[in-house]
Scaffold this motif. Structure first.
Motif, PDB file in Angstrom:
ATOM      1  N   SER A 159       0.931  -1.194   0.070  1.00 33.07           N
ATOM      2  CA  SER A 159       0.001  -0.086  -0.122  1.00 33.07           C
ATOM      3  C   SER A 159       0.767   1.265   0.170  1.00 33.07           C
ATOM      4  CB  SER A 159      -1.059   0.012   1.371  1.00 33.07           C
ATOM      5  OG  SER A 159      -0.159   0.036   2.480  1.00 33.07           O
ATOM      6  N   ILE A 160       1.951   1.101   0.548  1.00 33.59           N
ATOM      7  CA  ILE A 160       2.981   2.170   0.595  1.00 33.59           C
ATOM      8  C   ILE A 160       3.337   2.585  -0.769  1.00 33.59           C
ATOM      9  CG2 ILE A 160       5.324   3.068   1.396  1.00 33.59           C
ATOM     10  CD1 ILE A 160       4.819   1.755   4.210  1.00 33.59           C
ATOM     11  N   VAL A 161       3.856   1.365  -1.522  1.00 31.91           N
ATOM     12  CA  VAL A 161       4.224   1.487  -2.902  1.00 31.91           C
ATOM     13  C   VAL A 161       3.225   2.045  -3.780  1.00 31.91           C
ATOM     14  CG1 VAL A 161       5.153   0.301  -4.879  1.00 31.91           C
ATOM     15  CG2 VAL A 161       5.825  -0.373  -2.649  1.00 31.91           C
ATOM     16  N   ALA A 162       1.734   1.569  -3.546  1.00 30.68           N
ATOM     17  CA  ALA A 162       0.916   1.997  -4.201  1.00 30.68           C
ATOM     18  C   ALA A 162       0.621   3.605  -4.136  1.00 30.68           C
ATOM     19  CB  ALA A 162      -0.469   1.377  -3.977  1.00 30.68           C
ATOM     20  N   ALA A 163       0.966   4.221  -2.967  1.00 33.26           N
ATOM     21  CA  ALA A 163       0.870   5.473  -2.676  1.00 33.26           C
ATOM     22  C   ALA A 163       1.924   6.489  -3.259  1.00 33.26           C
ATOM     23  CB  ALA A 163       0.807   5.811  -1.179  1.00 33.26           C
ATOM     24  N   GLY A 164       2.854   5.748  -3.921  1.00 35.50           N
ATOM     25  CA  GLY A 164       4.068   6.581  -4.746  1.00 35.50           C
ATOM     26  C   GLY A 164       5.135   6.716  -3.808  1.00 35.50           C
ATOM     27  N   LEU A 165       5.203   5.898  -2.765  1.00 43.17           N
ATOM     28  CA  LEU A 165       6.480   6.136  -1.823  1.00 43.17           C
ATOM     29  C   LEU A 165       7.312   4.958  -1.717  1.00 43.17           C
ATOM     30  CD1 LEU A 165       4.254   7.607   1.384  1.00 43.17           C
ATOM     31  CD2 LEU A 165       5.739   8.809  -0.405  1.00 43.17           C
TER      32      LEU A 165
END
Length: 321
Positions: free
Chosen positions: A245-251
């Motif tokens: 979910s962190i990756v999906a948020a662009g982080l």
């Protein structure tokens, strides 16, 4: 506690989870013999909290009439930290409804214990250290919820074996283990360890009745404990978050800034207006029990499976003891 246990199919609490635990999940948990809990701040106002409690009571009365059995208790969760501007309003609602059990979080339970006791309510305080456990016990908490390493959300760091046994050295009241309970075998182990109850959170996120986004539930099915990251970047406190979910948020989960340094929305409506990823809404939490999530069942099916696992683990233990 004796009267409460008699109404439980399992010594289990469906953990109170921000933006996840709602009327459907709590009602289904209680109707199936598991204590159903929810943060009062999941309701937008104290008036909505009043409506939730009324609707849950109506559903459970209907379920009881159909089954002939009393439901498990409903357990509101009060955030007692000074940052919760609604604390007194929510407390007033609870005092009118007189729930059997309330869990306090993020601070000392001392300010709410006396009024809740006067209403006939048991108060369980969640704690993340031995010193916090000692203080909550001294304040008069009826039970302690031990946040251990591996719990979802803002979590503890202590090993559950060490934490439970240390608390049992000075506290004889009800103890609830929070962190890593992924099935009935783990629940049986918690009982052997000396716990009266345990939280199950992550697996209840991935139920049909939870308020979680469908993508969140699917991500839990596809993830394992290796995908859970402990970070202080989003809340300022150690928090278990899902890497995907962190990756999906662009982080980049491996290059997050220091404690509480990420500029991120906190209010649902504000977050939407600012079009920024938002913790809890877009960046999702999960505990180490993520490895136990393999599908998205109904609450009834999850409880039935867990009860079968719990019973079989007890029979196996009896064969060796």
């Amino acid at each position: 506690m004796t009267s409460l246990r008699a109404r439980l199919r399992l010594p289990l609490i469906a953990a109170p989870m921000f933006l996840v635990s709602g009327i459907d999940l709590v009602s289904a948990a209680c109707a199936n013999g598991v204590i159903g809990s929810f943060p009062t701040v999941n309701c937008r106002t104290a008036g909505e909290l009043e409506a939730w409690l009324g609707e849950i009571a109506t559903r459970l009365a209907r379920a009881g009439d159909a089954s002939g059995e009393a439901a498990a208790p409903v357990c509101p969760n009060l955030i007692v930290h000074r940052s919760n501007a609604r604390l007194q309003d929510d407390l007033a609602v609870l005092l009118r409804h007189r729930p059997e059990l309330v869990i306090t979080s993020v601070g000392s339970p001392a300010p709410v214990i006396a009024p809740l006791h006067d209403a006939g309510t048991l108060v369980f305080a969640d704690v993340a250290s031995i010193r916090h456990a000692e203080r909550a016990a001294e304040a008069g908490a009826d039970g302690l919820v031990l946040l251990t390493a591996g719990a979802g959300g803002q979590t503890g760091w202590l090993n559950p074996f060490a934490f439970v046994r240390a608390v049992r050295a000075f506290f004889a009241g009800p103890v609830v283990l929070a962190g890593g309970i992924s099935d009935g075998v783990a629940l049986r182990a918690a009982a052997v360890l000396g716990c009266d109850l345990a939280y199950m959170g992550t697996k209840f996120i991935a139920t049909r009745e939870s308020m979680a986004d469908g993508r969140y539930k699917a991500m839990l099915v596809d993830s394992s404990a290796d995908d859970v990251l402990l970070t202080s970047a989003f809340t300022g406190l150690p928090t278990s978050m899902l890497r995907p979910s962190i990756v999906a948020a662009g982080l980049d989960p491996d290059a997050l800034p220091a404690r509480g340094a990420i500029e991120i929305g906190t209010d649902i409506d504000v977050g939407a207006r600012e079009n920024r990823p938002k913790r809890w809404r877009d960046i999702w939490s999960a505990g180490h029990a993520t490895s136990g999530v393999s599908d998205i069942p109904s609450v009834a099916d999850l409880v039935a499976r867990t009860a079968d696992e719990y019973d079989r683990a007890g029979a196996m233990r009896g064969a060796f003891v």
